[in-house]
Design an enzyme around this catalytic site. Structure first.
Site, PDB file in Angstrom:
ATOM      1  CG  HIS A 138       2.629 -14.451  20.768  1.00  0.00           C
ATOM      2  ND1 HIS A 138       2.684 -13.486  19.777  1.00  0.00           N
ATOM      3  CD2 HIS A 138       3.470 -15.421  20.360  1.00  0.00           C
ATOM      4  CE1 HIS A 138       3.512 -13.861  18.818  1.00  0.00           C
ATOM      5  NE2 HIS A 138       4.006 -15.034  19.136  1.00  0.00           N
TER       6      HIS A 138
HETATM    7  O1  RIB Z   1      -0.099 -16.604  17.675  1.00  0.00           O
HETATM    8  C1  RIB Z   1       0.258 -16.735  19.032  1.00  0.00           C
HETATM    9  C2  RIB Z   1      -0.773 -17.483  19.782  1.00  0.00           C
HETATM   10  O2  RIB Z   1      -0.900 -18.793  19.262  1.00  0.00           O
HETATM   11  C3  RIB Z   1      -0.416 -17.681  21.267  1.00  0.00           C
HETATM   12  O3  RIB Z   1      -1.589 -17.727  22.029  1.00  0.00           O
HETATM   13  C4  RIB Z   1       0.258 -19.014  21.287  1.00  0.00           C
HETATM   14  O4  RIB Z   1       0.131 -19.687  22.534  1.00  0.00           O
HETATM   15  C5  RIB Z   1      -0.520 -19.761  20.246  1.00  0.00           C
HETATM   16  O5  RIB Z   1      -1.679 -20.270  20.872  1.00  0.00           O
END
Ligand code: RIB
Ligand code: CA
Length: 306
Positions: free
Chosen positions: A247
């Protein structure tokens, strides 16, 4: 790989490390075409004091010098904090221990001061990269919307536009933690590039490929990265993903090289339940739709684990 003639991306990274944030930070620090001017921390995956300690811990591990780190919001704008320690571990970095001692301290200023000052100083030459809940960014907008509007890009990992969420069927974690902040950011007229789950789920890191690269790497901390990411691989695998979803590293990748992504101008709204959806009307952001995942992951691994 970005052409060496391209200008360096001057960035401030707002983050809640977090296993994928950790990979994103080391990728940014090890990218010759990114100048990370400061790292600001926000409550999200873990409480903000843990997030701040983790940035300093990661800098020590990576021997990335002493980054300018400023601690930020300890809770969302208008609700209690919901962390993600079930995924990231109580310490936010996989609960594996073995981290180097921390010898640095965060700066005295708070995150919002640092974000606003950077926006005022650098304006269109600054890229703001947000990897956690948008509490700090929203407070920076509340303090000086004109300065934040004047930056070059605001790249946000967050939201789920045309796909299911990862916290509820319709909400992604960063937006779900602080939907009020997300609404302020979406309504602020920022040069906003949204990297939602629609895109990040295309960037899946294969565990064997990662561990092979780490075993071959001379980079400081390679084996510790294998240990701390194991939990993330386990949880994502248990959710049916064939690897770990990158992500936050993809948001850094999009900040470094927008051509990795096919963007779509969209008007995105957010509900009080953290649901982000496209609506008719004047676009308020670009949404990352398609990712050149092979090129991204190749570059990511080359830089993270040289
Ligand atoms: O949904 C993914 C996000 O949420 C990423 O930034 C992960 O680190 C959590 O913070
Ligand atoms: Ca994050």
């Amino acid at each position: 790989m970005r052409r060496s003639s391209a200008p360096r991306v001057r960035a401030v990274i707002d983050t809640d490390p977090g296993i994928d944030d950790a990979l994103a930070l080391l990728y940014a620090w090890r990218s010759p075409d990114m100048d990370v001017r400061a790292v600001t921390t926000v409550a999200g995956n873990v409480p903000v004091d843990v997030a701040t300690a983790n940035v300093l811990r990661l800098a020590a591990l990576a021997r990335a010098g002493v980054p300018r780190v400023a601690a930020g919001a300890a809770k969302p704008l208008a609700r209690a904090l919901t962390t993600a320690t079930h995924y990231h571990g109580e310490d936010g970095l996989g609960d594996v221990g073995g981290w180097p001692a921390i010898h640095a301290e965060p700066v005295g200023a708070d995150a919002v001061d640092v974000l606003v000052a950077a926006a005022r100083e650098h304006g269109p030459s600054l890229t703001l990269v947000a990897l956690g809940p948008l509490t700090n960014v929203a407070m920076a907008v509340q303090r000086d919307a004109g300065a934040v509007r004047g930056v070059g890009r605001v790249v946000v990992m967050g939201g789920a536009v045309d796909v299911p969420g990862n916290v509820t069927p319709t909400a992604e974690f960063n937006v779900h933690v602080d939907p009020e902040a997300a609404a302020i950011v979406l309504d602020a007229g920022l040069p906003l590039d949204l990297v939602p789950l629609d895109a990040t789920r295309q960037a899946v890191l294969d565990r064997a490929r990662f561990e092979t690269a780490a075993a071959r790497s001379r980079a400081p901390g390679a084996s510790q990265l294998v240990r701390c990411t194991a939990r993330g691989f386990r949880v994502d695998h248990a959710r049916g993903t064939h690897g770990m979803v990158l992500h936050d590293p993809l948001a850094v990748g999009a900040a470094l090289d927008p051509t990795l992504i096919e963007w779509e101008p969209v008007k995105v709204t957010v509900s009080s339940a953290g649901e982000t959806r496209r609506v008719r009307g004047r676009p308020n952001c670009r949404v990352a739709r398609r990712v050149d995942a092979d090129r991204f992951i190749m570059t990511f691994l080359e830089r993270l684990l040289p």
